[in-house]
Write an enzyme that holds these catalytic residues in place. Structure first.
Site, PDB file in Angstrom:
ATOM      1  N   CYS A 111     111.429  26.957  20.932  1.00 51.48           N
ATOM      2  CA  CYS A 111     110.503  28.085  20.752  1.00 51.48           C
ATOM      3  C   CYS A 111     109.350  27.754  19.792  1.00 51.48           C
ATOM      4  CB  CYS A 111     111.244  29.323  20.257  1.00 51.48           C
ATOM      5  SG  CYS A 111     112.475  29.906  21.418  1.00 51.48           S
ATOM      6  N   HIS A 247     105.695  33.827  17.156  1.00 52.09           N
ATOM      7  CA  HIS A 247     106.571  33.659  18.315  1.00 52.09           C
ATOM      8  C   HIS A 247     107.288  34.986  18.575  1.00 52.09           C
ATOM      9  CE1 HIS A 247     109.621  32.482  21.022  1.00 52.09           C
ATOM     10  NE2 HIS A 247     110.589  32.482  20.129  1.00 52.09           N
ATOM     11  N   ASN A 277     111.586  36.934  25.235  1.00 57.80           N
ATOM     12  CA  ASN A 277     111.321  35.674  24.536  1.00 57.80           C
ATOM     13  C   ASN A 277     111.051  34.589  25.579  1.00 57.80           C
ATOM     14  OD1 ASN A 277     111.468  33.244  23.171  1.00 57.80           O
ATOM     15  ND2 ASN A 277     113.263  33.793  21.948  1.00 57.80           N
TER      16      ASN A 277
HETATM   17  C1  LIG Z   1     120.872  38.851  19.272  1.00 61.90           C
HETATM   18  C2  LIG Z   1     120.659  39.972  18.272  1.00 61.90           C
HETATM   19  C3  LIG Z   1     119.622  40.937  18.829  1.00 61.90           C
HETATM   20  C4  LIG Z   1     121.969  40.716  18.095  1.00 61.90           C
HETATM   21  O1  LIG Z   1     121.763  41.786  17.196  1.00 61.90           O
HETATM   22  P1  LIG Z   1     122.851  42.117  16.088  1.00 61.90           P
HETATM   23  O2  LIG Z   1     122.416  43.382  15.461  1.00 61.90           O
HETATM   24  O3  LIG Z   1     123.014  40.904  15.241  1.00 61.90           O
HETATM   25  O4  LIG Z   1     124.116  42.365  16.964  1.00 61.90           O
HETATM   26  P2  LIG Z   1     125.542  41.673  16.844  1.00 61.90           P
HETATM   27  O5  LIG Z   1     125.480  40.284  17.391  1.00 61.90           O
HETATM   28  O6  LIG Z   1     126.038  41.864  15.453  1.00 61.90           O
HETATM   29  O7  LIG Z   1     126.351  42.566  17.825  1.00 61.90           O
HETATM   30  C5  LIG Z   1     126.537  43.935  17.539  1.00 61.90           C
HETATM   31  C6  LIG Z   1     127.301  44.535  18.681  1.00 61.90           C
HETATM   32  O8  LIG Z   1     126.462  44.574  19.840  1.00 61.90           O
HETATM   33  C7  LIG Z   1     127.149  43.976  20.929  1.00 61.90           C
HETATM   34  N1  LIG Z   1     126.180  43.363  21.829  1.00 61.90           N
HETATM   35  C8  LIG Z   1     125.673  42.114  21.806  1.00 61.90           C
HETATM   36  N2  LIG Z   1     124.799  41.959  22.814  1.00 61.90           N
HETATM   37  C9  LIG Z   1     124.750  43.139  23.459  1.00 61.90           C
HETATM   38  C10 LIG Z   1     124.016  43.597  24.580  1.00 61.90           C
HETATM   39  N3  LIG Z   1     123.140  42.819  25.230  1.00 61.90           N
HETATM   40  N4  LIG Z   1     124.180  44.869  24.966  1.00 61.90           N
HETATM   41  C11 LIG Z   1     125.048  45.684  24.336  1.00 61.90           C
HETATM   42  N5  LIG Z   1     125.768  45.298  23.285  1.00 61.90           N
HETATM   43  C12 LIG Z   1     125.608  44.027  22.833  1.00 61.90           C
HETATM   44  C13 LIG Z   1     128.075  42.974  20.293  1.00 61.90           C
HETATM   45  O9  LIG Z   1     129.152  42.667  21.174  1.00 61.90           O
HETATM   46  C14 LIG Z   1     128.540  43.720  19.085  1.00 61.90           C
HETATM   47  O10 LIG Z   1     129.532  44.635  19.457  1.00 61.90           O
HETATM   48  P3  LIG Z   1     130.790  44.922  18.503  1.00 61.90           P
HETATM   49  O11 LIG Z   1     130.189  45.485  17.257  1.00 61.90           O
HETATM   50  O12 LIG Z   1     131.592  45.873  19.299  1.00 61.90           O
HETATM   51  O13 LIG Z   1     131.418  43.591  18.304  1.00 61.90           O
HETATM   52  C15 LIG Z   1     120.205  39.430  16.898  1.00 61.90           C
HETATM   53  O14 LIG Z   1     121.251  38.721  16.287  1.00 61.90           O
HETATM   54  C16 LIG Z   1     119.033  38.529  17.036  1.00 61.90           C
HETATM   55  O15 LIG Z   1     117.954  38.948  17.400  1.00 61.90           O
HETATM   56  N6  LIG Z   1     119.178  37.252  16.680  1.00 61.90           N
HETATM   57  C17 LIG Z   1     118.114  36.293  16.850  1.00 61.90           C
HETATM   58  C18 LIG Z   1     118.035  35.928  18.296  1.00 61.90           C
HETATM   59  C19 LIG Z   1     116.792  35.191  18.640  1.00 61.90           C
HETATM   60  O16 LIG Z   1     115.722  35.663  18.389  1.00 61.90           O
HETATM   61  N7  LIG Z   1     116.943  34.010  19.222  1.00 61.90           N
HETATM   62  C20 LIG Z   1     115.854  33.213  19.642  1.00 61.90           C
HETATM   63  C21 LIG Z   1     115.218  32.578  18.463  1.00 61.90           C
HETATM   64  S1  LIG Z   1     113.837  31.656  18.962  1.00 61.90           S
END
Ligand SMILES: CC(C)(COP(=O)(O)OP(=O)(O)OC[C@H]1O[C@@H](n2cnc3c(N)ncnc32)[C@H](O)[C@@H]1OP(=O)(O)O)[C@@H](O)C(=O)NCCC(=O)NCCS
Length: 358
Positions: A111, A247, A277
């Protein structure tokens, strides 16, 4: 010493759209979860290859710069989803553009690839190894998405964006850049199945594996530091910044970065709702949209900042030149498709299951 200035820009967005409501039917998710956690409403899914999107974006950027493809010295394609392992995606792009005088290469900083490409392109121009560089970010992230893994399936999309870099001796152009990597966290965001490893964990084979929280935390810190450092190294202050083009990974990450460096929302460009993304393509797509929306004026200070798998990050400050409108236009476009975004994603899923023998 000349520096690179941006004289052309363009994008290619595949026609098939995958909305959050479509994902609700493909995986265990909701529009509400995706919207509130990421800011994404829809993304585009490609029915063609990475080099096809790259070439269309390249045609538009060349037309905007008023250049013929034969005038380009170097083509750089930033991508982590090349058509093939070898040769580079750029080798497939070159004949599609007719850029017969160009040397070509890919850069894979995932990215962050577009900012890495800006640094390389600027260096080629500053050292007079090249006068005109076509830098393209193009990604077909959909091939890495697994609808059985909702944590990543909802985040990514396909597309391409391109810029033309030309030598400038004036006040405009790249003022400062910085790059960084923490390879000890290389496994926090990864995909396998295309490389030399012969013992590949099934959870990352031909799909993205991501430690979302690790990525989130590092993205906010490193993007904030990189952007602030680039502004400082240009001899300027955050108050001088007219537009930050980060980004587009997650709206919450972008908001947090802006808060960290004390930049008001109106100086931060965000279009993630429409594309998701798109990895190395997100910044040039955002730049093109920002210009088309009149968000950049002559002489503006524009800051680009990226973060991605690697973990990689980087930033560049650019003093915009006089011109904010294209010199010409191109009618290049992708071939039509009768497939929907959901149908294209289902085909990806079937190919993955077949590969796994399931
Ligand atoms: C991926 C991201 C949005 C997840 O958000 P978060 O608030 O950290 O969420 P978590 O991973 O803690 O998950 C919270 C809950 O949502 C659930 N969940 C995850 N993906 C889900 C989806 N697509 N839909 C519904 N629920 C989802 C999880 O299972 C978890 O459930 P639980 O509490 O019952 O276990 C966040 O971590 C993020 O943006 N990370 C960076 C990702 C990124 O930008 N990557 C590319 C970088 S270039």
């Amino acid at each position: 010493m000349p520096r690179a200035t941006i004289t052309g820009w363009g994008k290619c967005v595949p026609p098939a759209v995958l909305r959050n409501s479509d994902l609700e039917k493909l995986t265990d998710t909701t529009d509400e979860w995706i919207t509130t956690r990421t800011g994404i409403k829809e993304r585009h899914i490609s029915h063609v290859e990475t080099s096809d999107m790259a070439a269309v974006a390249g045609h538009h950027a060349l037309a905007a710069a008023g250049l013929d493809a034969t005038e380009i010295d170097v083509i750089i394609v930033a991508t982590c989803t090349p058509d093939r392992l070898l040769p580079s995606a750029a080798s497939f792009v070159q004949p599609k553009l007719g850029a017969v005088n160009a040397g070509v290469m890919d850069i894979n900083a995932v990215c962050s690839g577009f900012v890495y490409g800006m640094v390389v392109g600027n260096g080629l121009i500053a050292s007079r190894a090249a006068d005109k560089v076509l830098l393209i970010g193009s990604e077909k992230m959909s091939v890495l998405l697994d609808m059985d893994d909702r944590s990543t399936a909802v985040l990514f999309g396909d597309g391409a964006g391109a810029i033309v870099l030309e030598a400038s001796d004036g006040p405009d152009g790249v003022l400062s850049t910085n790059l960084g990597t923490d390879g000890t966290l290389a496994h926090a965001l990864t995909a396998s199945g295309f490389g030399t490893e012969d013992d590949v964990p099934p959870e990352i084979d031909h799909k993205i594996y991501m430690n979302g929280r690790e990525i989130y935390r590092n993205a906010v810190v490193e993007m904030g530091k990189a952007a602030a450092k680039a502004v400082e190294e240009a001899g300027l202050s955050i108050d001088d910044v007219d537009l930050l083009i980060p980004h587009q990974a997650n709206s919450r990450i972008i908001d947090a970065v802006a808060r960290r460096i004390n930049l008001p929302d109106e100086k931060v460009y965000m279009n993630i709702a429409s594309y998701g993304n798109t990895s190395a393509a997100s910044i040039p797509i955002a730049l093109t949209d920002a210009l088309e929306e009149g968000r950049i004026a002559s002489g503006d200070l524009v800051v680009f900042v990226a973060f991605g798998s690697g973990l990689t990050w980087g930033a560049a400050t650019v003093r915009w030149g006089e011109r904010t409108t294209p010199l010409g236009t191109s009618d290049a476009r992708l071939p039509d498709t009768d497939k929907t975004g959901a149908e294209l994603m289902l085909a990806v899923q079937e190919r993955r299951r077949a590969r796994r023998g399931g």
